[in-house]
Write a protein that holds these residues in place. Structure first.
Motif, PDB file in Angstrom:
ATOM      1  N   ALA A 114       0.954  -1.660   0.466  1.00  0.00           N
ATOM      2  CA  ALA A 114       0.295  -0.318  -0.238  1.00  0.00           C
ATOM      3  C   ALA A 114       1.010   1.102  -0.342  1.00  0.00           C
ATOM      4  O   ALA A 114       2.088   1.095   0.078  1.00  0.00           O
ATOM      5  CB  ALA A 114      -0.720  -0.233   0.883  1.00  0.00           C
ATOM      6  N   LEU A 115       0.672   2.392  -0.934  1.00  0.00           N
ATOM      7  CA  LEU A 115       1.022   3.546  -0.676  1.00  0.00           C
ATOM      8  C   LEU A 115       0.616   4.966  -0.216  1.00  0.00           C
ATOM      9  O   LEU A 115      -0.961   4.714   0.402  1.00  0.00           O
ATOM     10  CB  LEU A 115       1.247   3.813  -2.397  1.00  0.00           C
ATOM     11  CG  LEU A 115       2.355   3.011  -3.405  1.00  0.00           C
ATOM     12  CD1 LEU A 115       1.941   3.734  -4.373  1.00  0.00           C
ATOM     13  CD2 LEU A 115       3.698   2.906  -2.974  1.00  0.00           C
ATOM     14  N   SER A 116       1.095   5.239   0.261  1.00  0.00           N
ATOM     15  CA  SER A 116       0.880   6.336   0.664  1.00  0.00           C
ATOM     16  C   SER A 116       1.584   7.676   0.032  1.00  0.00           C
ATOM     17  O   SER A 116       2.296   8.099  -1.136  1.00  0.00           O
ATOM     18  CB  SER A 116       1.139   6.761   2.065  1.00  0.00           C
ATOM     19  OG  SER A 116       2.573   7.303   2.438  1.00  0.00           O
ATOM     20  N   PHE A 117       0.882   9.197   0.724  1.00  0.00           N
ATOM     21  CA  PHE A 117       1.183  10.093  -0.689  1.00  0.00           C
ATOM     22  C   PHE A 117       3.018  10.730  -0.867  1.00  0.00           C
ATOM     23  O   PHE A 117       3.389  10.480  -1.887  1.00  0.00           O
ATOM     24  CB  PHE A 117       0.358  11.647  -0.096  1.00  0.00           C
ATOM     25  CG  PHE A 117       0.841  12.925  -0.571  1.00  0.00           C
ATOM     26  CD1 PHE A 117       0.042  13.494  -1.961  1.00  0.00           C
ATOM     27  CD2 PHE A 117       1.922  13.622  -0.598  1.00  0.00           C
ATOM     28  CE1 PHE A 117      -0.088  13.987  -2.448  1.00  0.00           C
ATOM     29  CE2 PHE A 117       2.509  15.054  -1.078  1.00  0.00           C
ATOM     30  CZ  PHE A 117       1.123  14.923  -2.805  1.00  0.00           C
ATOM     31  N   ALA A 118       3.237  10.442   0.491  1.00  0.00           N
ATOM     32  CA  ALA A 118       4.487  10.645   0.069  1.00  0.00           C
ATOM     33  C   ALA A 118       5.432   9.361  -0.504  1.00  0.00           C
ATOM     34  O   ALA A 118       6.567   9.321  -0.480  1.00  0.00           O
ATOM     35  CB  ALA A 118       5.402  10.436   1.770  1.00  0.00           C
ATOM     36  N   ASP A 119       4.404   8.162  -0.364  1.00  0.00           N
ATOM     37  CA  ASP A 119       5.675   7.044  -1.502  1.00  0.00           C
ATOM     38  C   ASP A 119       5.902   7.433  -2.927  1.00  0.00           C
ATOM     39  O   ASP A 119       6.189   6.681  -3.349  1.00  0.00           O
ATOM     40  CB  ASP A 119       4.915   6.255  -0.989  1.00  0.00           C
ATOM     41  CG  ASP A 119       5.203   5.943   0.370  1.00  0.00           C
ATOM     42  OD1 ASP A 119       5.927   5.909   1.155  1.00  0.00           O
ATOM     43  OD2 ASP A 119       3.759   4.509   1.328  1.00  0.00           O
ATOM     44  N   ILE A 120       4.939   8.259  -2.975  1.00  0.00           N
ATOM     45  CA  ILE A 120       5.666   8.865  -4.515  1.00  0.00           C
ATOM     46  C   ILE A 120       6.548   9.496  -4.906  1.00  0.00           C
ATOM     47  O   ILE A 120       6.479  10.513  -4.248  1.00  0.00           O
ATOM     48  CB  ILE A 120       3.554   9.471  -5.144  1.00  0.00           C
ATOM     49  CG1 ILE A 120       2.543   8.641  -4.408  1.00  0.00           C
ATOM     50  CG2 ILE A 120       4.265   9.490  -6.707  1.00  0.00           C
ATOM     51  CD1 ILE A 120       2.148   7.377  -4.855  1.00  0.00           C
ATOM     52  N   PRO A 121       6.739   8.920  -5.616  1.00  0.00           N
ATOM     53  CA  PRO A 121       8.304   9.909  -6.450  1.00  0.00           C
ATOM     54  C   PRO A 121       7.600  10.978  -7.255  1.00  0.00           C
ATOM     55  O   PRO A 121       7.988  11.492  -8.252  1.00  0.00           O
ATOM     56  CB  PRO A 121       8.954   8.392  -7.184  1.00  0.00           C
ATOM     57  CG  PRO A 121       8.373   7.307  -6.585  1.00  0.00           C
ATOM     58  CD  PRO A 121       6.526   7.902  -7.173  1.00  0.00           C
ATOM     59  N   TRP A 122       7.308  11.498  -6.502  1.00  0.00           N
ATOM     60  CA  TRP A 122       7.284  13.155  -6.658  1.00  0.00           C
ATOM     61  C   TRP A 122       8.331  14.098  -7.843  1.00  0.00           C
ATOM     62  O   TRP A 122       9.212  14.042  -7.350  1.00  0.00           O
ATOM     63  CB  TRP A 122       6.387  14.693  -6.442  1.00  0.00           C
ATOM     64  CG  TRP A 122       5.348  13.660  -5.586  1.00  0.00           C
ATOM     65  CD1 TRP A 122       5.539  13.359  -4.106  1.00  0.00           C
ATOM     66  CD2 TRP A 122       3.846  13.176  -5.865  1.00  0.00           C
ATOM     67  NE1 TRP A 122       3.758  12.554  -3.789  1.00  0.00           N
ATOM     68  CE2 TRP A 122       3.167  12.846  -4.752  1.00  0.00           C
ATOM     69  CE3 TRP A 122       3.863  13.699  -7.231  1.00  0.00           C
ATOM     70  CZ2 TRP A 122       1.885  12.301  -5.028  1.00  0.00           C
ATOM     71  CZ3 TRP A 122       1.928  13.297  -7.666  1.00  0.00           C
ATOM     72  CH2 TRP A 122       1.088  12.975  -6.351  1.00  0.00           C
ATOM     73  N   PRO A 123       8.612  14.854  -8.736  1.00  0.00           N
ATOM     74  CA  PRO A 123       9.688  15.382  -9.421  1.00  0.00           C
ATOM     75  C   PRO A 123       9.965  16.426  -8.705  1.00  0.00           C
ATOM     76  O   PRO A 123       9.446  17.942  -9.681  1.00  0.00           O
ATOM     77  CB  PRO A 123       8.654  15.049 -11.011  1.00  0.00           C
ATOM     78  CG  PRO A 123       7.846  15.350 -10.863  1.00  0.00           C
ATOM     79  CD  PRO A 123       7.173  14.811 -10.496  1.00  0.00           C
ATOM     80  N   LEU A 124      10.146  16.831  -7.465  1.00  0.00           N
ATOM     81  CA  LEU A 124      10.550  18.341  -7.240  1.00  0.00           C
ATOM     82  C   LEU A 124      12.022  17.157  -6.151  1.00  0.00           C
ATOM     83  O   LEU A 124      12.418  16.444  -6.517  1.00  0.00           O
ATOM     84  CB  LEU A 124       9.720  18.342  -6.065  1.00  0.00           C
ATOM     85  CG  LEU A 124       8.627  18.728  -6.783  1.00  0.00           C
ATOM     86  CD1 LEU A 124       7.673  18.798  -5.845  1.00  0.00           C
ATOM     87  CD2 LEU A 124       7.991  19.873  -8.123  1.00  0.00           C
ATOM     88  N   ARG A 125      13.103  19.063  -6.245  1.00  0.00           N
ATOM     89  CA  ARG A 125      14.496  18.478  -5.590  1.00  0.00           C
ATOM     90  C   ARG A 125      13.813  17.977  -4.424  1.00  0.00           C
ATOM     91  O   ARG A 125      14.621  17.783  -3.331  1.00  0.00           O
ATOM     92  CB  ARG A 125      14.917  19.698  -6.015  1.00  0.00           C
ATOM     93  CG  ARG A 125      15.559  19.952  -7.201  1.00  0.00           C
ATOM     94  CD  ARG A 125      16.867  20.656  -7.404  1.00  0.00           C
ATOM     95  NE  ARG A 125      17.548  20.743  -6.684  1.00  0.00           N
ATOM     96  CZ  ARG A 125      18.319  22.331  -6.592  1.00  0.00           C
ATOM     97  NH1 ARG A 125      18.466  22.953  -6.946  1.00  0.00           N
ATOM     98  NH2 ARG A 125      19.225  21.727  -5.681  1.00  0.00           N
ATOM     99  N   THR A 126      13.050  18.601  -4.085  1.00  0.00           N
ATOM    100  CA  THR A 126      12.310  18.825  -1.769  1.00  0.00           C
ATOM    101  C   THR A 126      11.341  17.912  -1.917  1.00  0.00           C
ATOM    102  O   THR A 126       9.994  18.699  -3.178  1.00  0.00           O
ATOM    103  CB  THR A 126      12.373  19.844  -1.903  1.00  0.00           C
ATOM    104  OG1 THR A 126      13.647  21.472  -1.367  1.00  0.00           O
ATOM    105  CG2 THR A 126      11.944  19.963  -0.357  1.00  0.00           C
ATOM    106  N   ALA A 127      10.909  16.673  -1.296  1.00  0.00           N
ATOM    107  CA  ALA A 127       9.715  16.278  -1.229  1.00  0.00           C
ATOM    108  C   ALA A 127       8.677  17.343  -1.238  1.00  0.00           C
ATOM    109  O   ALA A 127       8.870  18.248   0.700  1.00  0.00           O
ATOM    110  CB  ALA A 127       9.758  14.784  -0.659  1.00  0.00           C
ATOM    111  N   PRO A 128       7.210  16.992  -1.270  1.00  0.00           N
ATOM    112  CA  PRO A 128       6.492  17.711  -0.448  1.00  0.00           C
ATOM    113  C   PRO A 128       6.151  17.848   0.807  1.00  0.00           C
ATOM    114  O   PRO A 128       6.182  16.830   1.167  1.00  0.00           O
ATOM    115  CB  PRO A 128       5.318  18.103  -1.811  1.00  0.00           C
ATOM    116  CG  PRO A 128       5.510  16.977  -1.965  1.00  0.00           C
ATOM    117  CD  PRO A 128       7.029  16.304  -2.406  1.00  0.00           C
ATOM    118  N   SER A 129       5.591  18.861   1.202  1.00  0.00           N
ATOM    119  CA  SER A 129       5.484  18.468   2.717  1.00  0.00           C
ATOM    120  C   SER A 129       3.645  17.944   3.037  1.00  0.00           C
ATOM    121  O   SER A 129       2.629  18.322   2.482  1.00  0.00           O
ATOM    122  CB  SER A 129       5.620  19.726   3.706  1.00  0.00           C
ATOM    123  OG  SER A 129       4.821  20.531   3.097  1.00  0.00           O
ATOM    124  N   CYS A 130       3.891  17.263   3.236  1.00  0.00           N
ATOM    125  CA  CYS A 130       1.977  16.408   3.533  1.00  0.00           C
ATOM    126  C   CYS A 130       1.540  16.163   2.318  1.00  0.00           C
ATOM    127  O   CYS A 130       2.330  15.229   1.561  1.00  0.00           O
ATOM    128  CB  CYS A 130       1.636  17.361   5.016  1.00  0.00           C
ATOM    129  SG  CYS A 130       1.764  17.312   6.553  1.00  0.00           S
TER     130      CYS A 130
END
Length: 226
Positions: free
Chosen positions: A128-144
């Motif tokens: 199961a995945l959470s929002f934080a588990d997604i490899p978002w294309p940003l230098r700094t991972a989004p908060s919450c």
């Protein structure tokens, strides 16, 4: 108080990144023979380099050793000196600038590789995945679950930074195209189906936002190439 040692290599007129004057190799020696001894010259094997290519290769290796020594000296905080023992600030600063650039390139490559590895790991797992588990294309991972930082400038900063590395062969057009294929909403079902219920809406919104940012980047790239 002890005085820190240093390497002193005089500058060269060559156009190499860190020019130095190659000192004579201790392995290149003249062989003297006694002409008075009959047949002596013919019997003594010559230790001179066979040809210019052998000599060139030897000097090239010596040059590389000198440059590596200089680089490591500057990396450790040392300052180079010229043939007269004076501080060679210009040459030292050139090496410092190169070391800084190499470190920046290393970090850019590392961030992109980590991004790709996270996507591979995500595809190879069924957890199961959470929002934080997604490899978002940003230098700094989004908060919450904040998607306000998903903007074209922020995404382009991450997507394109590794393209500035000197050894790079990937084009902006290719990077955008492969990213659009990855983030297309029609292909997001396998990912969203694994997201925990409380994060589904945020993940879905994030995917759509990233996709539209990528389309915007693609349109700008197309307009700039017209």
């Amino acid at each position: 108080m002890s005085t820190k040692g240093y390497f002193a290599f005089p500058p060269s007129s060559t156009s190499r990144p860190f020019p130095t004057l190659i000192p004579p190799s201790p392995d290149i020696r003249e062989e003297f023979v006694d002409d008075s001894a009959p047949g002596k010259r013919d019997e003594t094997p010559s230790k001179e380099p066979r040809d210019n290519e052998e000599l060139t290769n030897r000097l090239h290796k010596e040059q590389e050793l000198i440059e590596k020594s200089e680089i490591e000296w500057v990396r450790g905080g040392g300052v180079l000196r010229d043939a007269h023992g004076r501080r060679d600030k210009a040459r030292t600063e050139r090496i410092r600038a190169e070391l800084k650039l190499q470190e920046e390139e290393k970090q850019k490559i590392a961030r992109w590789r980590d991004y790709e590895e996270r996507w591979k790991a995500l595809g190879a797992s069924d957890k199961a995945l959470s929002f934080a588990d997604i490899p978002w294309p940003l230098r700094t991972a989004p908060s919450c679950q904040n998607t306000d930082t998903f903007t074209p400038p922020a995404i382009s900063e991450f997507l394109f930074e590794s393209l500035s590395v000197r050894a790079n062969t990937v084009t902006r057009k290719s990077r955008i195209r492969s990213s659009i294929l990855r983030w297309h909403p029609d292909k997001s079902s396998p990912v969203i189906s694994r997201v925990v219920a409380e994060d589904v809406d945020a993940v879905r919104e994030g995917i759509h936002t990233v996709f539209h940012c990528l389309k915007s980047l693609q349109d700008n790239e197309r307009d700039n190439n017209v």
